[in-house]
Structures are given as structure tokens and as C-alpha cells.
Design an enzyme around this catalytic site. Sequence first.
Site, PDB file in Angstrom:
ATOM      1  N   GLY A  46      34.011 -26.410  17.903  1.00 30.80           N
ATOM      2  CA  GLY A  46      35.153 -26.667  18.770  1.00 30.80           C
ATOM      3  C   GLY A  46      34.750 -27.529  19.949  1.00 30.80           C
ATOM      4  O   GLY A  46      33.560 -27.650  20.274  1.00 30.80           O
ATOM      5  N   GLN A  51      35.113 -31.047  28.238  1.00 27.97           N
ATOM      6  CA  GLN A  51      33.727 -31.318  27.846  1.00 27.97           C
ATOM      7  C   GLN A  51      33.440 -32.805  27.656  1.00 27.97           C
ATOM      8  O   GLN A  51      32.292 -33.214  27.586  1.00 27.97           O
ATOM      9  CB  GLN A  51      33.387 -30.575  26.547  1.00 27.97           C
ATOM     10  CG  GLN A  51      33.341 -29.067  26.725  1.00 27.97           C
ATOM     11  CD  GLN A  51      32.991 -28.387  25.422  1.00 27.97           C
ATOM     12  OE1 GLN A  51      33.863 -28.120  24.614  1.00 27.97           O
ATOM     13  NE2 GLN A  51      31.711 -28.137  25.202  1.00 27.97           N
ATOM     14  N   CYS A  91      27.330 -23.696  22.510  1.00 30.08           N
ATOM     15  CA  CYS A  91      28.344 -24.592  23.059  1.00 30.08           C
ATOM     16  C   CYS A  91      27.737 -25.988  23.131  1.00 30.08           C
ATOM     17  O   CYS A  91      26.575 -26.126  23.519  1.00 30.08           O
ATOM     18  CB  CYS A  91      28.733 -24.104  24.457  1.00 30.08           C
ATOM     19  SG  CYS A  91      29.889 -25.184  25.322  1.00 30.08           S
ATOM     20  N   LEU A  92      28.500 -26.996  22.773  1.00 30.38           N
ATOM     21  CA  LEU A  92      27.966 -28.367  22.793  1.00 30.38           C
ATOM     22  C   LEU A  92      27.542 -28.802  24.199  1.00 30.38           C
ATOM     23  O   LEU A  92      26.720 -29.697  24.357  1.00 30.38           O
ATOM     24  CB  LEU A  92      28.979 -29.363  22.207  1.00 30.38           C
ATOM     25  CG  LEU A  92      29.250 -29.230  20.701  1.00 30.38           C
ATOM     26  CD1 LEU A  92      30.330 -30.216  20.267  1.00 30.38           C
ATOM     27  CD2 LEU A  92      27.993 -29.427  19.879  1.00 30.38           C
ATOM     28  N   HIS A 133      36.716 -19.113  23.036  1.00 28.04           N
ATOM     29  CA  HIS A 133      35.711 -19.941  23.714  1.00 28.04           C
ATOM     30  C   HIS A 133      36.346 -21.218  24.291  1.00 28.04           C
ATOM     31  O   HIS A 133      36.103 -21.580  25.446  1.00 28.04           O
ATOM     32  CB  HIS A 133      34.611 -20.289  22.697  1.00 28.04           C
ATOM     33  CG  HIS A 133      33.526 -21.197  23.205  1.00 28.04           C
ATOM     34  ND1 HIS A 133      32.220 -20.789  23.370  1.00 28.04           N
ATOM     35  CD2 HIS A 133      33.552 -22.503  23.573  1.00 28.04           C
ATOM     36  CE1 HIS A 133      31.491 -21.812  23.830  1.00 28.04           C
ATOM     37  NE2 HIS A 133      32.282 -22.865  23.959  1.00 28.04           N
ATOM     38  N   GLU A 134      37.184 -21.876  23.489  1.00 31.93           N
ATOM     39  CA  GLU A 134      37.763 -23.154  23.934  1.00 31.93           C
ATOM     40  C   GLU A 134      38.811 -22.954  25.028  1.00 31.93           C
ATOM     41  O   GLU A 134      38.907 -23.755  25.964  1.00 31.93           O
ATOM     42  CB  GLU A 134      38.348 -23.936  22.750  1.00 31.93           C
ATOM     43  CG  GLU A 134      37.346 -24.311  21.661  1.00 31.93           C
ATOM     44  CD  GLU A 134      36.068 -24.964  22.164  1.00 31.93           C
ATOM     45  OE1 GLU A 134      36.090 -25.667  23.180  1.00 31.93           O
ATOM     46  OE2 GLU A 134      35.016 -24.740  21.519  1.00 31.93           O
ATOM     47  N   HIS A 137      37.158 -22.680  28.247  1.00 31.54           N
ATOM     48  CA  HIS A 137      36.815 -23.992  28.814  1.00 31.54           C
ATOM     49  C   HIS A 137      37.981 -24.552  29.639  1.00 31.54           C
ATOM     50  O   HIS A 137      37.785 -25.125  30.707  1.00 31.54           O
ATOM     51  CB  HIS A 137      36.491 -24.999  27.709  1.00 31.54           C
ATOM     52  CG  HIS A 137      35.063 -25.007  27.267  1.00 31.54           C
ATOM     53  ND1 HIS A 137      34.011 -25.227  28.118  1.00 31.54           N
ATOM     54  CD2 HIS A 137      34.506 -24.844  26.040  1.00 31.54           C
ATOM     55  CE1 HIS A 137      32.871 -25.197  27.441  1.00 31.54           C
ATOM     56  NE2 HIS A 137      33.145 -24.959  26.173  1.00 31.54           N
TER      57      HIS A 137
HETATM   58 NI    NI Z   1      31.925 -24.791  24.496  1.00 30.81          NI
END
Ligand code: NI
Length: 159
Positions: A46, A51, A91-92, A133-134, A137
Amino acid sequence: MAIRTIREEGDEILKKVSRKVEVIDEKIQILIDDMLETMHKFNGVGLAAVQVGILKRVVVIHTDYEKEEPLILINPEIIKQKGEQTVEEGCLSFPNKFAKIVRPEEVTIEALDRNGEKIKLTGKGLLAQAISHEIDHLNGEVFIDKILPGTLEYSSPEK
Ligand code: NI
């Protein structure tokens, strides 16, 4: 389409709250395409717009590259959640960091798709984890602040 630069740990933008999308215009369409390409390039599950440095409530999620199409969520809101699961998460924006975290086992959300159509869906397991999670963010929250103490692990960069 283009790969965008992923904002990483220490970048203050990750702590900011994203704004609602009012108009789904061409800029948003390009953002979505770029987010999909960026997520896929880095094998992510995701990605939230913040991000890639854009404070808008746009999320892309792809939990199964082989069997499913990616999910595109604009202005997603959790309307119901159920149960708990303790899961391994990354997480990226936090490359090579992984830890255990408690997420809801099931979440029901409402959102708009990329055409502005209302969608409602319930995700379980990995999908529930990714949605949770998203959406975090979008609210300026990052997973590392919620992990279970003592579970942080570092993977080697070659992996
Ligand atoms: Ni993330």
C-alpha cells in the site's frame, strides 16, 4: 506515469494530516497512476499520497499482485472495525524496518473510487491491516509509533 520519490523516516511531512479530495481532476488521476507505479516498483502492499509528498487523502492498496487488481481509495473512512490481529508490518517510508503490531481483524470502509463513485467494502486479514495502516498515514500516524515493544527487526538491504 512516473515513479515518485518516497518520503522516508525523519521527513516531517509524514506526521501531517492529509486533506480531503474535493475534486477528482486530472492531477488526481496522474497522482493515482504514479502512486500505483511507485508502489509496484518497490513491491509495496500500500501507499498513501503523503508518502510521495502530497497531503491529499488518496491511498492505493495491492495485497495480491497475481490475483487481484489494486484498490484505489479516495477520502476513505473506517465505518466499522472488528477484532484484533497481531501482525508483522513494514512500510515503504521505513525501509528495512519491520515489527509486530496489533491491527483490527476486519474493517469496513466507505470511500470514493477514481471515478468518484462511492464504494463500501469490508476487508479481513492482510487487507484490513493494509487499510488500517494507510488510513493512519492520512492522519499523520506512522506504524513505528504503534509497534509492540521489543519487536523491531532490521532486514538486510540486499533482501
Ligand atoms: Ni506505510
